[in-house]
Scaffold this active site. Structure first.
Site, PDB file in Angstrom:
ATOM      1  N   ASN A  10      -1.298   1.121  -7.089  1.00  0.00           N
ATOM      2  CA  ASN A  10      -0.296   0.166  -7.567  1.00  0.00           C
ATOM      3  C   ASN A  10      -0.567  -0.052  -9.048  1.00  0.00           C
ATOM      4  OD1 ASN A  10       1.320  -1.999  -8.169  1.00  0.00           O
ATOM      5  ND2 ASN A  10       0.270  -3.465  -6.832  1.00  0.00           N
ATOM      6  N   LYS A  12       1.037  -1.759 -11.109  1.00  0.00           N
ATOM      7  CA  LYS A  12       1.476  -3.086 -11.575  1.00  0.00           C
ATOM      8  C   LYS A  12       2.282  -2.929 -12.882  1.00  0.00           C
ATOM      9  CE  LYS A  12      -2.286  -5.061  -8.971  1.00  0.00           C
ATOM     10  NZ  LYS A  12      -3.255  -6.105  -8.785  1.00  0.00           N
ATOM     11  N   HIS A  97       3.853  -8.075  -2.372  1.00  0.00           N
ATOM     12  CA  HIS A  97       2.525  -8.138  -2.999  1.00  0.00           C
ATOM     13  C   HIS A  97       2.188  -9.600  -3.315  1.00  0.00           C
ATOM     14  CE1 HIS A  97      -0.709  -7.635  -5.901  1.00  0.00           C
ATOM     15  NE2 HIS A  97      -0.920  -6.462  -5.335  1.00  0.00           N
ATOM     16  N   GLU A  99       1.028 -10.949  -5.830  1.00  0.00           N
ATOM     17  CA  GLU A  99       1.485 -11.395  -7.161  1.00  0.00           C
ATOM     18  C   GLU A  99       2.968 -11.746  -7.135  1.00  0.00           C
ATOM     19  OE1 GLU A  99      -0.069  -7.965  -9.204  1.00  0.00           O
ATOM     20  OE2 GLU A  99      -2.091  -8.664  -8.749  1.00  0.00           O
ATOM     21  N   GLU A 169      -4.640  -7.379   1.618  1.00  0.00           N
ATOM     22  CA  GLU A 169      -5.250  -7.639   0.313  1.00  0.00           C
ATOM     23  C   GLU A 169      -5.651  -9.109   0.220  1.00  0.00           C
ATOM     24  OE1 GLU A 169      -3.788  -4.489  -2.713  1.00  0.00           O
ATOM     25  OE2 GLU A 169      -2.398  -6.155  -2.761  1.00  0.00           O
ATOM     26  N   GLY A 175      -8.454  -7.824  -8.402  1.00  0.00           N
ATOM     27  CA  GLY A 175      -8.743  -7.848  -9.832  1.00  0.00           C
ATOM     28  C   GLY A 175      -9.953  -8.688 -10.205  1.00  0.00           C
ATOM     29  N   SER A 215     -10.087  -4.846  -5.435  1.00  0.00           N
ATOM     30  CA  SER A 215     -11.307  -4.326  -6.062  1.00  0.00           C
ATOM     31  C   SER A 215     -11.891  -3.129  -5.309  1.00  0.00           C
ATOM     32  CB  SER A 215     -12.357  -5.437  -6.220  1.00  0.00           C
ATOM     33  OG  SER A 215     -11.859  -6.449  -7.081  1.00  0.00           O
TER      34      SER A 215
HETATM   35  P1  13P Z   1      -7.340  -4.290  -7.856  1.00  0.00           P
HETATM   36  O1  13P Z   1      -7.717  -2.981  -7.230  1.00  0.00           O
HETATM   37  O2  13P Z   1      -7.218  -4.216  -9.348  1.00  0.00           O
HETATM   38  O3  13P Z   1      -8.245  -5.408  -7.380  1.00  0.00           O
HETATM   39  O4  13P Z   1      -5.862  -4.652  -7.344  1.00  0.00           O
HETATM   40  C1  13P Z   1      -5.591  -4.573  -5.998  1.00  0.00           C
HETATM   41  C2  13P Z   1      -4.128  -4.727  -5.795  1.00  0.00           C
HETATM   42  O5  13P Z   1      -3.577  -5.783  -5.964  1.00  0.00           O
HETATM   43  C3  13P Z   1      -3.366  -3.544  -5.385  1.00  0.00           C
HETATM   44  O6  13P Z   1      -2.085  -3.881  -4.992  1.00  0.00           O
END
Ligand code: 13P
Length: 259
Positions: A10, A12, A97, A99, A169, A175, A215
């Protein structure tokens, strides 16, 4: 082990069209030797999709979007329909997601609407679920996940559910460098599969790919994917460079084939 291994990046809000194309060109060569049963997906921003679809054509790399609207067309400024994605050569789409839920007001109900539109267009949805730190520490993880599954997957038939990939997740692991331990992640994945069994029956639950995200890195992917109910990953930061993403995919493949 009959379930597929699906590793998705992803991106983002990262990568211009030129940067995305360069990443995919490099990734194509890096993953050529990875076991063919491993499904590799990259999910760039909308404006980068076209360049990435072109760069990935004829390769084993599949392309996904990061969101989709539920209406077929109309006055929805800034939104993208499932048909627009499908006709652009997109195969997967991330839905719900954390976010999107946290910053853009998405709910289990809108996840459900987007999911139905994606399925109707023949896209493969990756539906994200996960609890916040506060919810985990308050002992509410299972209740939150059950509500996300019941609401997000409402009205789906077992046949429709077979087309869906889930991504667990934990929000506190995204992150932050703070990964769930393999045991903790597995316990939650087992709960998710149990909930799928209650909602869709044992046969469907046994076949649904459930990715871990948060992560995930080359250094922990093998151990995570070696867990019985973890079938791949949804990767943020480590998917932004061909080297680290390819290494992570190789490690995940090793974890998967040991099961
Ligand atoms: P990270 O791997 O940067 O922690 O992000 C995970 C994520 O949100 C994938 O959709």
């Amino acid at each position: 082990m009959s379930r597929r291994l699906v590793v998705a990046g992803n991106w983002k809000m990262n990568k211009t069209a030129a940067e995305g194309k360069a990443l995919v060109e490099e990734l194509k060569t890096r993953v050529a030797a990875v076991a063919p049963e491993v499904e590799i997906v990259v999910c760039p921003p909308f404006t980068t999709l076209g360049a990435v679809v072109e760069a990935a054509a004829g390769s084993r790399i599949r392309v996904g979007a990061q969101n989709v609207h539920w209406a077929p067309n109309g006055a929805f400024t800034g939104e993208i329909s499932a048909e627009m994605l499908k006709t652009s050569g997109v195969e997967y789409v991330i839905i719900g997601h954390s976010e999107r839920r946290q910053y853009f007001g998405e709910t289990n109900a809108t996840v459900n609407q987007r999911l139905k539109a994606a399925l109707a267009a023949g896209l493969k949805p990756i539906v994200c679920i996960g609890e916040s730190l506060e919810e985990r520490e308050g002992g509410r993880t299972e209740a939150v996940l059950a509500a996300q599954l019941e609401g997000g997957l409402a009205d789906l038939t077992p046949e429709m559910m077979q087309q869906v990939v889930l991504a667990y997740e934990p929000v506190w692991a995204i992150g932050t460098g703070r990964t769930a331990t393999p045991e903790m992640a597995e316990a939650t994945h087992a709960f998710i599969r149990g909930t799928l069994e209650r909602l869709f029956g044992a046969a469907v639950a046994a076949g649904v790919v459930v990715q871990y995200g948060g992560s995930m890195k080359p250094g922990n992917a093998r151990e995570l994917v070696a867990q019985a109910d973890i079938d791949g990953g949804l990767i943020g930061g480590a998917a932004l460079k061909a080297d680290s993403f390819a290494e992570l995919i190789e490690q995940a493949a090793l974890g998967h084939c040991g099961k």
